[in-house]
Design a protein around this motif. Sequence first.
Motif, PDB file in Angstrom:
ATOM      1  N   GLY A 277     -14.449 -62.727 -24.629  1.00  0.00           N
ATOM      2  CA  GLY A 277     -14.630 -63.162 -26.190  1.00  0.00           C
ATOM      3  C   GLY A 277     -15.963 -62.766 -26.703  1.00  0.00           C
ATOM      4  N   SER A 278     -16.245 -63.207 -27.588  1.00  0.00           N
ATOM      5  CA  SER A 278     -17.444 -62.689 -28.178  1.00  0.00           C
ATOM      6  C   SER A 278     -18.733 -63.366 -27.495  1.00  0.00           C
ATOM      7  CB  SER A 278     -17.578 -63.359 -29.830  1.00  0.00           C
ATOM      8  OG  SER A 278     -19.004 -63.114 -30.210  1.00  0.00           O
ATOM      9  N   GLU A 279     -19.669 -62.523 -27.044  1.00  0.00           N
ATOM     10  CA  GLU A 279     -20.813 -63.183 -26.442  1.00  0.00           C
ATOM     11  C   GLU A 279     -21.777 -63.768 -27.194  1.00  0.00           C
ATOM     12  OE1 GLU A 279     -22.780 -59.660 -24.251  1.00  0.00           O
ATOM     13  OE2 GLU A 279     -21.208 -60.229 -22.406  1.00  0.00           O
ATOM     14  N   ASP A 280     -21.658 -63.697 -28.285  1.00  0.00           N
ATOM     15  CA  ASP A 280     -22.568 -64.424 -29.415  1.00  0.00           C
ATOM     16  C   ASP A 280     -22.022 -65.885 -29.175  1.00  0.00           C
ATOM     17  OD1 ASP A 280     -24.560 -62.461 -30.275  1.00  0.00           O
ATOM     18  OD2 ASP A 280     -23.059 -61.828 -31.983  1.00  0.00           O
ATOM     19  N   ALA A 281     -20.848 -66.108 -29.417  1.00  0.00           N
ATOM     20  CA  ALA A 281     -20.164 -67.499 -29.276  1.00  0.00           C
ATOM     21  C   ALA A 281     -20.564 -68.116 -27.770  1.00  0.00           C
ATOM     22  CB  ALA A 281     -18.735 -67.385 -29.680  1.00  0.00           C
ATOM     23  N   LYS A 282     -20.525 -67.240 -26.821  1.00  0.00           N
ATOM     24  CA  LYS A 282     -20.800 -67.689 -25.577  1.00  0.00           C
ATOM     25  C   LYS A 282     -22.118 -68.126 -25.427  1.00  0.00           C
ATOM     26  CE  LYS A 282     -18.813 -65.250 -22.081  1.00  0.00           C
ATOM     27  NZ  LYS A 282     -18.410 -64.303 -21.240  1.00  0.00           N
ATOM     28  N   VAL A 283     -23.023 -67.368 -25.988  1.00  0.00           N
ATOM     29  CA  VAL A 283     -24.217 -68.010 -25.537  1.00  0.00           C
ATOM     30  C   VAL A 283     -24.513 -69.294 -26.657  1.00  0.00           C
ATOM     31  CG1 VAL A 283     -26.818 -67.036 -26.151  1.00  0.00           C
ATOM     32  CG2 VAL A 283     -25.327 -65.611 -25.193  1.00  0.00           C
TER      33      VAL A 283
ATOM     34  N   LEU B 229     -31.635 -63.517 -25.097  1.00  0.00           N
ATOM     35  CA  LEU B 229     -32.829 -62.279 -25.630  1.00  0.00           C
ATOM     36  C   LEU B 229     -32.070 -60.849 -25.192  1.00  0.00           C
ATOM     37  CD1 LEU B 229     -35.679 -62.275 -26.624  1.00  0.00           C
ATOM     38  CD2 LEU B 229     -36.489 -62.143 -24.410  1.00  0.00           C
ATOM     39  N   ALA B 230     -31.553 -60.672 -24.130  1.00  0.00           N
ATOM     40  CA  ALA B 230     -30.925 -59.541 -23.890  1.00  0.00           C
ATOM     41  C   ALA B 230     -29.790 -59.225 -24.932  1.00  0.00           C
ATOM     42  CB  ALA B 230     -30.216 -59.526 -22.564  1.00  0.00           C
ATOM     43  N   LEU B 231     -29.051 -60.109 -25.367  1.00  0.00           N
ATOM     44  CA  LEU B 231     -27.968 -59.863 -26.257  1.00  0.00           C
ATOM     45  C   LEU B 231     -28.744 -59.404 -27.806  1.00  0.00           C
ATOM     46  CD1 LEU B 231     -24.939 -60.188 -26.642  1.00  0.00           C
ATOM     47  CD2 LEU B 231     -25.067 -62.698 -27.321  1.00  0.00           C
ATOM     48  N   LYS B 232     -29.689 -60.367 -28.026  1.00  0.00           N
ATOM     49  CA  LYS B 232     -30.414 -60.026 -29.430  1.00  0.00           C
ATOM     50  C   LYS B 232     -31.028 -58.533 -29.325  1.00  0.00           C
ATOM     51  CE  LYS B 232     -34.146 -61.697 -32.094  1.00  0.00           C
ATOM     52  NZ  LYS B 232     -35.348 -62.616 -32.514  1.00  0.00           N
ATOM     53  N   ARG B 233     -31.492 -58.010 -28.023  1.00  0.00           N
ATOM     54  CA  ARG B 233     -32.091 -56.817 -28.013  1.00  0.00           C
ATOM     55  C   ARG B 233     -31.028 -55.710 -28.004  1.00  0.00           C
ATOM     56  NH1 ARG B 233     -37.336 -58.302 -24.131  1.00  0.00           N
ATOM     57  NH2 ARG B 233     -38.545 -59.301 -25.842  1.00  0.00           N
ATOM     58  N   LYS B 234     -30.017 -55.926 -27.747  1.00  0.00           N
ATOM     59  CA  LYS B 234     -28.790 -55.090 -27.380  1.00  0.00           C
ATOM     60  C   LYS B 234     -28.854 -54.338 -26.016  1.00  0.00           C
ATOM     61  CE  LYS B 234     -27.737 -54.635 -32.283  1.00  0.00           C
ATOM     62  NZ  LYS B 234     -27.152 -55.726 -32.280  1.00  0.00           N
ATOM     63  N   GLN B 235     -29.522 -55.401 -25.056  1.00  0.00           N
ATOM     64  CA  GLN B 235     -29.409 -54.703 -23.765  1.00  0.00           C
ATOM     65  C   GLN B 235     -28.313 -54.888 -22.999  1.00  0.00           C
ATOM     66  OE1 GLN B 235     -33.125 -56.882 -22.609  1.00  0.00           O
ATOM     67  NE2 GLN B 235     -34.385 -55.040 -23.162  1.00  0.00           N
ATOM     68  N   PRO B 236     -27.945 -54.427 -21.825  1.00  0.00           N
ATOM     69  CA  PRO B 236     -26.737 -54.778 -20.774  1.00  0.00           C
ATOM     70  C   PRO B 236     -27.011 -56.256 -20.528  1.00  0.00           C
ATOM     71  CG  PRO B 236     -27.982 -52.979 -20.001  1.00  0.00           C
ATOM     72  CD  PRO B 236     -28.831 -53.563 -21.279  1.00  0.00           C
ATOM     73  N   THR B 237     -25.466 -56.971 -20.554  1.00  0.00           N
ATOM     74  CA  THR B 237     -25.614 -58.472 -20.481  1.00  0.00           C
ATOM     75  C   THR B 237     -24.636 -58.849 -19.316  1.00  0.00           C
ATOM     76  OG1 THR B 237     -24.128 -58.888 -22.288  1.00  0.00           O
ATOM     77  CG2 THR B 237     -26.283 -59.106 -22.782  1.00  0.00           C
ATOM     78  N   GLN B 238     -24.099 -58.016 -18.653  1.00  0.00           N
ATOM     79  CA  GLN B 238     -23.030 -57.932 -17.870  1.00  0.00           C
ATOM     80  C   GLN B 238     -23.409 -59.060 -16.559  1.00  0.00           C
ATOM     81  OE1 GLN B 238     -24.003 -54.959 -18.362  1.00  0.00           O
ATOM     82  NE2 GLN B 238     -22.184 -54.161 -19.766  1.00  0.00           N
ATOM     83  N   LEU B 239     -24.484 -59.019 -16.170  1.00  0.00           N
ATOM     84  CA  LEU B 239     -24.948 -59.867 -14.955  1.00  0.00           C
ATOM     85  C   LEU B 239     -25.388 -61.002 -15.273  1.00  0.00           C
ATOM     86  CD1 LEU B 239     -27.571 -57.102 -13.371  1.00  0.00           C
ATOM     87  CD2 LEU B 239     -25.143 -57.580 -12.509  1.00  0.00           C
TER      88      LEU B 239
END
Length: 130
Positions: free
Chosen positions: A85-91, A37-47
């Motif tokens: 790598g790509s966070e989309d692929a990771k999710v 959800l954070a990735l979709k909303r373009k929010q920070p995803t480091q944590l």
Amino acid sequence: MAAGPKLDGAGVQKMKTLETATSQVQRLHGVVEHYALALKRKQPTQLFGMQVKRALTPLVGLLKPQFGIIADQVASMNLLASRGGSEDAKVRNLREGVGALKQALEIAVGRVKDHHMVTEEPKPSAGTAQ
């Protein structure tokens, strides 16, 4: 509520392990979905990567003594969460991993019930002579 099948001691311990693992996988599922959800909303995803690894590490330790193959599956998910790598692929891969993990735990529950069920022998009635 009907009582489930009676299990021997090893079966009871394995079922407790599987119940604990199932609850930890539910928590992991929540973290992965928040990550998506954070990735979709373009929010920070480091944590989220750290949270996923933090949820996976004790799960490996829990499952390794009795369910080594499932623990290896969890360890491979931990490696996946650590990679770049790509966070989309990771999710996407983490979601698939959580689904496969839930399925493996359900299969393990069925196998434990099959292999550790205790059958009670019928007691002879007091009126019969032997």
